[in-house]
Design an enzyme around this catalytic site. Sequence first.
Site, mmCIF file in Angstrom:
data_model
loop_
_atom_site.group_PDB
_atom_site.id
_atom_site.type_symbol
_atom_site.label_atom_id
_atom_site.label_comp_id
_atom_site.label_asym_id
_atom_site.label_seq_id
_atom_site.Cartn_x
_atom_site.Cartn_y
_atom_site.Cartn_z
ATOM 1 N N ASN A 1 103.206 21.978 73.581
ATOM 2 C CA ASN A 1 103.866 21.181 72.634
ATOM 3 C C ASN A 1 104.419 22.315 71.561
ATOM 4 O O ASN A 1 103.393 22.907 70.728
ATOM 5 C CB ASN A 1 103.075 20.480 72.364
ATOM 6 C CG ASN A 1 103.319 19.665 71.095
ATOM 7 O OD1 ASN A 1 104.384 19.290 71.090
ATOM 8 N ND2 ASN A 1 102.396 18.489 70.958
ATOM 9 N N CYS B 1 105.678 16.661 64.421
ATOM 10 C CA CYS B 1 106.320 16.745 66.047
ATOM 11 C C CYS B 1 107.695 15.451 65.437
ATOM 12 O O CYS B 1 108.421 15.311 66.276
ATOM 13 C CB CYS B 1 105.313 15.866 67.187
ATOM 14 S SG CYS B 1 103.726 16.456 67.326
ATOM 15 N N HIS C 1 110.277 14.269 72.943
ATOM 16 C CA HIS C 1 109.001 15.047 72.562
ATOM 17 C C HIS C 1 108.862 15.214 73.843
ATOM 18 O O HIS C 1 107.541 14.721 73.981
ATOM 19 C CB HIS C 1 108.641 14.077 71.039
ATOM 20 C CG HIS C 1 107.307 14.637 70.393
ATOM 21 N ND1 HIS C 1 107.042 16.537 70.556
ATOM 22 C CD2 HIS C 1 105.989 15.188 70.695
ATOM 23 C CE1 HIS C 1 105.761 17.339 70.718
ATOM 24 N NE2 HIS C 1 105.636 16.180 70.872
HETATM 25 O O1 UT7 Z 1 102.220 16.898 69.470
HETATM 26 C C1 UT7 Z 1 101.738 16.157 68.877
HETATM 27 C C2 UT7 Z 1 100.894 14.715 69.337
HETATM 28 N N1 UT7 Z 1 100.026 15.239 70.531
HETATM 29 C C3 UT7 Z 1 100.210 13.887 71.390
HETATM 30 O O2 UT7 Z 1 100.642 13.698 71.681
HETATM 31 C C4 UT7 Z 1 98.899 15.327 72.605
HETATM 32 C C5 UT7 Z 1 97.573 13.653 72.037
HETATM 33 N N2 UT7 Z 1 96.699 13.947 73.549
HETATM 34 C C6 UT7 Z 1 96.408 14.635 74.374
HETATM 35 O O3 UT7 Z 1 97.383 14.890 74.873
HETATM 36 C C7 UT7 Z 1 94.914 14.099 75.037
HETATM 37 O O4 UT7 Z 1 94.420 13.429 74.814
HETATM 38 C C8 UT7 Z 1 94.066 15.605 75.302
HETATM 39 C C9 UT7 Z 1 95.044 16.649 76.116
HETATM 40 C C10 UT7 Z 1 94.202 16.361 73.899
HETATM 41 C C11 UT7 Z 1 93.371 15.446 75.519
HETATM 42 O O5 UT7 Z 1 93.013 15.360 76.550
HETATM 43 P P1 UT7 Z 1 92.366 13.980 77.413
HETATM 44 O O6 UT7 Z 1 91.991 13.520 78.690
HETATM 45 O O7 UT7 Z 1 92.014 13.072 76.160
HETATM 46 O O8 UT7 Z 1 90.579 14.801 76.620
HETATM 47 P P2 UT7 Z 1 89.338 14.086 75.670
HETATM 48 O O9 UT7 Z 1 89.807 14.580 74.483
HETATM 49 O O10 UT7 Z 1 89.001 12.916 76.432
HETATM 50 O O11 UT7 Z 1 88.325 15.377 76.758
HETATM 51 C C12 UT7 Z 1 87.961 14.764 77.983
HETATM 52 C C13 UT7 Z 1 86.517 16.489 78.297
HETATM 53 C C14 UT7 Z 1 85.868 16.648 76.959
HETATM 54 O O12 UT7 Z 1 84.348 16.858 77.942
HETATM 55 P P3 UT7 Z 1 83.251 15.453 78.132
HETATM 56 O O13 UT7 Z 1 82.999 15.114 77.128
HETATM 57 O O14 UT7 Z 1 83.753 14.415 78.396
HETATM 58 O O15 UT7 Z 1 82.354 16.452 78.590
HETATM 59 C C15 UT7 Z 1 86.359 17.323 76.081
HETATM 60 O O16 UT7 Z 1 85.291 18.206 75.639
HETATM 61 O O17 UT7 Z 1 87.365 17.044 78.755
HETATM 62 C C16 UT7 Z 1 86.699 18.620 77.850
HETATM 63 N N3 UT7 Z 1 88.021 18.640 77.367
HETATM 64 C C17 UT7 Z 1 88.056 20.270 77.835
HETATM 65 N N4 UT7 Z 1 87.837 20.715 78.979
HETATM 66 C C18 UT7 Z 1 87.932 22.245 79.743
HETATM 67 C C19 UT7 Z 1 88.430 19.404 76.280
HETATM 68 N N5 UT7 Z 1 89.289 20.202 75.709
HETATM 69 C C20 UT7 Z 1 89.486 20.844 76.897
HETATM 70 C C21 UT7 Z 1 89.911 21.833 77.833
HETATM 71 N N6 UT7 Z 1 89.360 22.259 78.530
HETATM 72 N N7 UT7 Z 1 91.201 22.777 77.700
#
Ligand code: UT7
Length: 331
Positions: free
Chosen positions: A288, A113, A258
């Site tokens: 992204n 990135c 970014h």
């Molecule tokens: O460009 C490179 C750098 N990348 C970034 O900067 C990305 C940084 N991270 C993020 O943007 C976020 O962490 C994500 C968008 C990837 C994830 O969002 P989050 O709010 O941190 O969610 P999480 O990983 O804590 O997951 C929350 C819940 C989980 O379920 P449980 O364990 O609470 O039951 C996941 O399994 O959401 C679930 N989950 C989804 N649900 C529906 C994860 N992905 C999905 C999905 N659809 N696509």
Amino acid sequence: MPRTAFAAVGFHVPDRLVTNEELTTRMETTDAWIRERTGIRERRWVREGTENSDLALEATRKALATAGWQAKDIEAIVYASLSPDHMMPGDGCYLNAKLGIPGVPALDVRNQCSGFLYGLAVADAWIRIGMYRRILLVGSEIHSTGLDVSTRGRDVAVIFGDGAGAALLEATDEPGRGVLSCHLHADGRFAAELSCDAPGSKYHPRVTAEMIESGAIYPRMEGQKVFKNAVVRMPEVLREALDQNGLSPKDLKVVVPHQANLRIAQMVQRSLELRDDQVFNNIERYGNTTAASIPIALAEAVEARDVRRGDLVGLCAFGAGFTWASALVRW
Ligand code: UT7
């Protein structure tokens, strides 16, 4: 010593639009989850047969047309991508061939990135020391062929999109104009938080059926850890750039962060106390696109925010490595 001016920026995205709704047919996810957690509504994914360097070529053609340059005016290529056409050679060489400019040097940058800004720092140094006067800097990615588009990979698969952005950089002696400074950082202690394990030269063979089966060929991310670091590092590195130049956030016409996650960009905005019109986001339409996200957003921001000669533009990025970077440009 000359400075580095942006002569033109162009971008290209594939015509195939993939909505959140379409993804719900391939994995357990919802449009609401994707929009609320990331801000993304749709992204572009290539059709089969399109190569990373094809996207870069189209973006370059648009930038050339805007600048009124010919391909033969390009003296060097800097190509940032984490998703090259092949393991070797780098896509800079493929783009060199597609542009029909044999002999022109081509450097490949692998900083995810932050790749566009790492590439900008190199190009800027080359221009300042007088090595080249006209450089093509590209950020181009095809993620869609390397994502686990199933419930197992949903946290990563819904985020990434394909696309390319190209900047034509030229030496300028105009007082005050051009890149003011670039700031680069990395912390490899966090390499595992966002990485793709295979294929890799540490394995012999580099990829196996088991690796494919287990998903080791797909990028994996500790989303929350990446998020928490991004919201600290991005404003911090932009502040570093402002401080070095004796400037403040209110001097910025526009910041192009970014496009990792809309919530990250909003936190950068709050941290620097920037107005809405001082930050440009387009993640809702493209997802992204890692190294391509800044040049794509910059190309749109220049139009949408009417960026003119003399305006101050801030760029900042954070991503795998971890790497993070910023640059300030007097347009
Ligand atoms: O460009 C490179 C750098 N990348 C970034 O900067 C990305 C940084 N991270 C993020 O943007 C976020 O962490 C994500 C968008 C990837 C994830 O969002 P989050 O709010 O941190 O969610 P999480 O990983 O804590 O997951 C929350 C819940 C989980 O379920 P449980 O364990 O609470 O039951 C996941 O399994 O959401 C679930 N989950 C989804 N649900 C529906 C994860 N992905 C999905 C999905 N659809 N696509």
